[in-house]
Design an enzyme around this catalytic site. Structure first.
Site, short mmCIF file in Angstrom:
data_model
loop_
_atom_site.label_atom_id
_atom_site.label_comp_id
_atom_site.label_asym_id
_atom_site.label_seq_id
_atom_site.Cartn_x
_atom_site.Cartn_y
_atom_site.Cartn_z
N HIS A 82 6.41 -27.17 2.11
CA HIS A 82 5.53 -28.27 1.68
C HIS A 82 4.38 -27.73 0.85
CE1 HIS A 82 7.63 -31.04 4.44
NE2 HIS A 82 7.84 -29.92 5.12
N GLU A 102 0.84 -1.20 0.00
CA GLU A 102 0.00 0.00 0.00
C GLU A 102 0.87 1.25 0.00
OE1 GLU A 102 -2.88 1.14 3.31
OE2 GLU A 102 -4.24 0.45 1.73
N LYS A 108 -13.39 1.90 -3.11
CA LYS A 108 -14.51 2.26 -2.25
C LYS A 108 -15.62 2.91 -3.06
CE LYS A 108 -12.04 3.22 2.11
NZ LYS A 108 -11.61 4.31 3.03
O1 G6P Z 1 -8.75 2.81 9.82
P1 G6P Z 1 -9.73 3.10 8.73
O2 G6P Z 1 -9.91 4.55 8.46
O3 G6P Z 1 -11.02 2.38 8.95
O4 G6P Z 1 -9.10 2.53 7.38
C1 G6P Z 1 -8.84 1.15 7.25
C2 G6P Z 1 -8.05 0.98 5.97
O5 G6P Z 1 -8.83 1.55 4.92
C3 G6P Z 1 -8.21 1.67 3.65
O6 G6P Z 1 -8.13 0.42 3.10
C4 G6P Z 1 -6.82 2.27 3.70
O7 G6P Z 1 -6.22 2.12 2.44
C5 G6P Z 1 -5.97 1.59 4.74
O8 G6P Z 1 -4.71 2.23 4.81
C6 G6P Z 1 -6.67 1.64 6.07
O9 G6P Z 1 -5.88 1.00 7.06
#
Ligand code: G6P
Length: 613
Positions: free
Chosen positions: A421, A392, A526
C-alpha cells in the site's frame, strides 16, 4: 488444517501435497482479496492464468533475462532449485530468478575460489586485509573454530558471563540501588550502527509481549530523541539498566548519548555507575571510563568481529538475554546455518545461491536494488539490519586489487503486506531497478489461537495470499524474486537468517573481489563532521571577541569568514550561524532584502535599529 510446513518437508519427494497448497493459492489469487461487503474492483482481478497471459505480452528489455513463463516448466524449476534445511525449517526458492544454466556453470567456477577463501577466513586468515584483521564472527557460534585456544576460552567465558549476569538481573539478585520496583525493569541501550541495529532487529523479532526487562534505544545524537526516550522512562529511570555499546568506544553519537543519560541520572539524583553496563573493546575510552567509574559490568568486543556482524557477540546477546530471549537457541540456529553454508556445492549452499542470485539480478555491479519484504510484522527491522550488513560490506570504491569499482547492492523494504500500500505499485509497473526477496513465515499464530474470519479463511491466509499474489504479479511483469521461508519466528530461525545473510555477503564479496569487512567511507563522514564542529568553535570565538566591544560589534558573514581565515567556508558558516540562531545561541539581524548576504550576527545586547541605519 494440514500444516503448510508438511508441504516443504515431505520425506518422499519434493512433491508437496498439492490439494491444500494449490487450492489456497488459487483461491487467494482468484479472488484477489475481494473483501466481503465491498464493491468489486472496476477491472477484472489478476488471476493466476490472467497473470500468465500478461507475462507472455511483456517484452523483456534484457534478453539475458528472458524469464520462464510455462507453468509446468516453472513448477519443475521450483522443485529443481528448492533448497531445504529441515533442521531449521528454512527453505530457499530461487526459481523466480532467471539465471541460465550457462551462468550457473560460470558461477560454479567462481565459487570454488570463494569457498576456499571463506574456509581460510574461518581458519583465521587476515580476511580484512585493509585493517590487518581476522574475521571471526562465525567463531562466536562455534568456539571450536577459533584459531587460538585463548579465543575459544574467551568466547565461552563471555557467553557464560552474559547468561549469568542476565539471570542475576532478571532474578533481582542484582538490583538497582534505589528503585521502588526492587529490580531492573527497563533496558536503555545506547549505541549506533552495528551497536544498535542487531539488538533492535532481535528485540523487534523475538522479545516476548511481557519481557522481564523492556528495551528502548538511543541510537542517535538527536537531543529531542534522547529527551523522548528519557521522558518515556520517567520514574522508571531508577530501575533502568543502561547498556552503552560501542566497539571503538569513541563513536561521537554514542558518547553524546552517554553524557546525556548521565546528566538525566544526575538530575534525578541517581548514581549512573550502579546502573551502567559497557560493551566495548578492552581499554577503549568507553571501557576505561566504565572501569574507572566503577560501572555495574563490562563485556568485551573483539577487533575480529565487525560492528555489522556483532549481533552474536555480547552486543546482541546481552540485550536479548535480558529480554528473556533464548540466546543459546539463536547461536544454535546460526551454527546450523553456518554448517549448511560451508558446503562447496553451489546448488546445496543457500548462501551461495543467494549470492549467485544477487550477482545475476544486479549484473555483479549493483545495477538493481534488493527489496526485502518480510511478510511478518516482527521482521520489520530485518531490512534496516541488512542495509548495514549488505551496504556497509559491499558498498566499496576499490576492489582488493586497487581498481576503482564503486561496488554495492542497495537494500530497502519494510514489511508485507503493508508495503503493497506504499510502493509496490512502482515495483509492479514502474522502473525495473530491483529484485525482491520475500521472507515468508508459515506459522501465523501459536497453535490453537487461530480462527476463521471468513468461512475457511483466516487472517494469516490473507497475508499468505498477499505474499504469493505479489510474487506472482511481479514475476508476471518480468520482476525477479527470491523467497526465503521459515516455519516460524524463533530465536533459532532468526539466528539462522542472520547467519545466512552474513555468509551470503561474505561469499558475494569474494566473487566481486572486495573486502567486505572494513568501512573506510564512514571515516570520511566522521572527519568531515569534526571539521564542521571545529569551524563552529572558531565562529563562536570570533563572535565572542566582537561581543566584548562597546557597543557590541555585529559582524557580517563576510567579516566572520575573514576573521576565521576561511572565506571559502562562508556557506558553512552561514549554516552554522542559522543553526545556532534557531537554538537561541546567537542573534541575527536581517537587512530589508532578507538575503543571507545582508545578515549581521552578534552575541549579547545590541541596538538592532542602528545596524542598517
Ligand atoms: O560500535 P562503534 O564502534 O560505536 O561503531 C558504530 C558504527 O560506527 C560506524 O558507523 C561503523 O561504520 C559501523 O560499522 C559501526 O557499527
Amino acid at each position: 488444517m494440514a500444516s503448510l510446513s508438511g508441504l516443504y518437508s515431505s520425506s518422499s519427494s519434493l512433491k508437496p501435497a498439492k490439494t491444500h497448497f494449490v487450492k489456497a493459492l488459487t483461491a487467494a489469487t482468484r479472488d484477489s482479496f475481494s473483501f466481503p461487503h465491498t464493491s468489486k474492483p472496476s477491472h477484472p482481478p489478476l488471476t493466476l492464468s490472467a497473470s500468465r497471459s500478461v507475462a507472455r505480452d511483456i517484452s523483456h528489455a534484457d534478453a539475458k533475462k528472458e524469464l520462464i513463463k510455462d507453468p509446468d516448466a516453472l513448477w519443475n524449476r521450483y522443485l529443481d532449485w528448492l533448497y531445504q534445511q529441515k533442521d531449521l525449517g528454512l527453505y530457499l526458492d530461487v526459481s523466480r530468478v532467471g539465471f541460465t544454466d550457462e551462468f550457473v556453470v560460470d558461477m560454479e567456477q567462481r565459487f570454488k575460489a570463494a569457498f576456499k577463501a571463506m574456509d581460510d577466513l574461518e581458519k583465521g586468515s587476515i580476511a580484512n586485509p585493509d585493517e590487518g584483521r581476522m574475521v571471526g564472527h562465525y567463531w562466536l557460534r562455534n568456539s571450536n573454530l577459533a584459531p587460538k585456544p585463548t579465543l575459544k576460552t574467551l568466547i565461552e567465558n563471555t557467553l557464560d558471563s552474559i547468561c549469568g549476569f542476565a539471570d542475576d538481573i532478571i532474578s533481582g539478585k542484582i538490583k538497582p540501588p534505589s528503585s521502588p520496583a526492587g529490580r531492573f525493569t527497563q533496558i536503555l541501550s545506547v549505541g549506533i550502527g552495528g551497536s544498535a541495529l542487531g539488538p533492535q532487529f532481535v528485540a523487534e523479532a523475538l522479545a516476548p509481549d511481557n519481557p522481564p526487562l523492556k528495551i528502548r534505544f538511543i541510537d542517535n545524537t538527536d537531543p529531542a530523541g534522547i529527551d523522548h526516550q528519557i521522558a518515556q522512562l520517567g520514574s522508571e529511570l531508577a530501575s533502568t539498566l543502561v547498556i552503552v555499546i560501542s566497539k571503538s568506544g569513541g563513536t561521537p553519537e554514542t558518547r553524546n548519548g552517554l553524557l546525556e543519560v548521565q546528566k538525566a541520572f544526575r538530575d534525578a539524583g541517581l548514581n549512573f555507575a550502579k546502573q551502567g553496563v559497557a560493551i566495548t573493546q578492552e581499554n577503549s575510552l568507553l571501557d576505561n571510563t566504565a572501569r574507572i567509574e566503577g560501572w555495574l559490568a563490562r563485556f568485551p568486543m573483539y577487533d575480529w568481529v565487525g560492528g555489522r556482524t556483532s549481533v552474536m557477540s555480547a552486543v546482541g546477546l546481552l540485550p536479548a538475554a535480558l529480554q528473556g530471549i533464548d540466546i543459546r537457541e539463536m547461536l544454535a540456529g546460526a551454527a546450523i546455518m553456518d554448517e549448511a553454508t560451508r558446503t562447496t556445492s553451489l546448488k546445496n549452499n543457500p548462501a551461495a545461491l543467494l549470492a549467485m542470485c544477487w550477482y545475476w539480478a544486479s549484473d555483479g555491479v549493483g545495477s538493481k536494488d534488493m527489496v526485502i519484504l518480510p511478510y511478518k510484522d516482527s521482521l520489520l527491522l530485518f531490512s534496516r539490519y541488512l542495509q548495514q550488513l549488505v551496504m556497509e560490506s559491499l558498498g566499496k570504491e576499490f576492489d582488493l586489487d586497487g581498481n576503482t569499482v564503486n561496488q554495492g547492492l542497495t537494500v530497502y523494504g519494510n514489511k508485507g503486506s503493508t508495503d503493497q500500500h506504499a510502493y509496490i505499485q512502482q515495483l509492479r509497473e514502474g522502473v525495473h531497478n530491483f529484485f525482491a526477496t520475500f521472507i515468508e513465515v508459515q506459522r501465523d499464530r501459536p497453535p490453537g489461537h487461530d480462527w476463521d474470519l471468513e468461512p475457511g479463511v483466516t487472517c494469516g491466509d490473507y497475508l499468505f495470499g498477499m505474499l504469493q499474489g505479489t510474487r506472482s504479479a511481479l514475476y508476471a511483469n518480468g520482476r525477479e524474486s527470491i523467497s526465503v521461508t521459515i516455519e516460524e519466528v524463533t530465536p533459532r530461525s532468526v539466528g539462522a537468517l542472520i547467519a545466512l545473510y552474513e555468509r551470503a555477503v561474505g561469499l558475494y564479496a569474494f566473487i566481486v573481489n572486495i573486502n567486505a569487512y572494513h568501512q573506510p567511507g564512514v571515516e570520511a563522514g566522521k572527519k568531515a563532521a569534526a571539521e564542521v564542529l571545529a569551524l563552529q568553535k572558531r565562529v563562536l570565538s570570533v563572535l565572542n571577541e566582537a561581543s566584548c566591544k562597546d557597543p557590541v560589534e555585529p559582524l557580517t558573514l563576510d567579516e566572520i569568514a575573514d576573521r576565521c581565515h576561511c572565506p571559502e567556508e562562508i556557506e558553512m558558516i552561514y549554516k552554522i550561524i542559522a543553526h545556532m540562531s534557531a537554538n537561541d545561541r546567537v542573534l541575527i539581524a536581517e537587512g530589508s532584502c532578507g538575503s543571507p548576504r545582508s545578515v549581521k550576527v552578534y552575541l549579547g545586547e545590541c541596538n538592532v535599529d542602528d545596524l542598517y541605519a
